[in-house]
Design an enzyme around this catalytic site. Sequence first.
Site, PDB file in Angstrom:
ATOM      1  N   GLU A  39     -66.613  96.208  37.285  1.00  0.00           N
ATOM      2  CA  GLU A  39     -65.926  97.512  37.310  1.00  0.00           C
ATOM      3  C   GLU A  39     -65.459  97.860  35.900  1.00  0.00           C
ATOM      4  O   GLU A  39     -64.667  97.118  35.314  1.00  0.00           O
ATOM      5  CB  GLU A  39     -64.721  97.422  38.257  1.00  0.00           C
ATOM      6  CG  GLU A  39     -63.807  98.630  38.222  1.00  0.00           C
ATOM      7  CD  GLU A  39     -62.465  98.361  38.915  1.00  0.00           C
ATOM      8  OE1 GLU A  39     -62.398  97.490  39.803  1.00  0.00           O
ATOM      9  OE2 GLU A  39     -61.477  99.013  38.544  1.00  0.00           O
ATOM     10  N   ARG A  43     -60.289 104.059  31.500  1.00  0.00           N
ATOM     11  CA  ARG A  43     -58.998 104.092  30.799  1.00  0.00           C
ATOM     12  C   ARG A  43     -59.192 104.268  29.317  1.00  0.00           C
ATOM     13  O   ARG A  43     -58.220 104.293  28.567  1.00  0.00           O
ATOM     14  CB  ARG A  43     -58.235 102.788  31.027  1.00  0.00           C
ATOM     15  CG  ARG A  43     -57.804 102.628  32.447  1.00  0.00           C
ATOM     16  CD  ARG A  43     -57.068 101.339  32.658  1.00  0.00           C
ATOM     17  NE  ARG A  43     -57.180 100.975  34.046  1.00  0.00           N
ATOM     18  CZ  ARG A  43     -56.775  99.831  34.561  1.00  0.00           C
ATOM     19  NH1 ARG A  43     -56.236  98.922  33.788  1.00  0.00           N
ATOM     20  NH2 ARG A  43     -56.927  99.594  35.837  1.00  0.00           N
ATOM     21  N   LYS A 127     -58.304  98.823  47.977  1.00  0.00           N
ATOM     22  CA  LYS A 127     -57.752  97.989  46.919  1.00  0.00           C
ATOM     23  C   LYS A 127     -56.251  97.832  47.185  1.00  0.00           C
ATOM     24  O   LYS A 127     -55.561  98.839  47.399  1.00  0.00           O
ATOM     25  CB  LYS A 127     -58.009  98.689  45.571  1.00  0.00           C
ATOM     26  CG  LYS A 127     -57.313  98.068  44.389  1.00  0.00           C
ATOM     27  CD  LYS A 127     -57.876  98.630  43.094  1.00  0.00           C
ATOM     28  CE  LYS A 127     -56.983  98.264  41.916  1.00  0.00           C
ATOM     29  NZ  LYS A 127     -57.710  98.298  40.642  1.00  0.00           N
TER      30      LYS A 127
HETATM   31  C1  3PG Z   1     -56.446  96.845  37.680  1.00  0.00           C
HETATM   32  O1  3PG Z   1     -56.555  97.870  37.122  1.00  0.00           O
HETATM   33  O2  3PG Z   1     -56.973  96.636  38.768  1.00  0.00           O
HETATM   34  C2  3PG Z   1     -55.560  95.862  37.063  1.00  0.00           C
HETATM   35  O3  3PG Z   1     -55.122  96.294  35.833  1.00  0.00           O
HETATM   36  C3  3PG Z   1     -56.173  94.525  36.928  1.00  0.00           C
HETATM   37  O4  3PG Z   1     -55.127  93.718  37.081  1.00  0.00           O
HETATM   38  P1  3PG Z   1     -54.911  92.427  36.192  1.00  0.00           P
HETATM   39  O5  3PG Z   1     -55.152  92.833  34.761  1.00  0.00           O
HETATM   40  O6  3PG Z   1     -53.505  92.030  36.474  1.00  0.00           O
HETATM   41  O7  3PG Z   1     -55.931  91.421  36.662  1.00  0.00           O
END
Ligand code: 3PG
Length: 215
Positions: A39, A43, A127
């Site tokens: 994914e 951003r 999610k």
């Molecule tokens: C996301 O966008 O799903 C999170 O930023 C990922 O989370 P993590 O960096 O805590 O694994």
Amino acid sequence: MIPRLTLDVPLIPVLVIDDEAWAVPLARALARGGLNTLEVTLRTPAALGAIRRIREEAPQVRVGAGTLLTPEDVRSAWSAGARFGFAPGLVPDTVRAARDLGMAFVPGVLTPSEISVALALDCPQLKFFPAEAAGGVAMLKAFASPFGAARFCPTGGIGPAQLGAYLALPNVFAVGGSWMAPPEAIRRGEWSRIEDLARDAVRSAGPMPSDRLNG
Ligand code: 3PG
């Protein structure tokens, strides 16, 4: 009905890519480590170009897009070549935009009300974000009985230490996170480290349980 995201390995690496030139070596490193579904979060300004390049130059990888906040984000990601989408929250129009395109889509939820809205939109893959901050494994266990149709991808604050407990839950179809490709490792071009992190994650996760193969 919205298409399901089906996975061989119950893991989704969540990537933040600042420079689209990093996209293909990163995708290939993850694939060498056994992760061929990933994914790219919308951003950074480089995200759509990164998706395009992975689609064109690393066809062994299935690329999706994350942080899809609006229907326009869904359509731009699809046009760039993303074949599934994730969002941190639930916006009914984004679910509808994905359904119109035939794109598998996993919106973010945290509460029983949000899960109810998603199921009413015929969107059962969700999610659970931010997972660790919002109750983690105990919260997902509590959702199992009232929401028998919902399948979750917990993400946010999860690392190798928490992985097994999430994957043991029958209502979890995958675990997402950046620990498999940390942003600073991407920035430094540490492709062999990322390959090793991916391989370790695949080994810890094991194959997708057969009852969850179809999402
Ligand atoms: C996301 O966008 O799903 C999170 O930023 C990922 O989370 P993590 O960096 O805590 O694994």
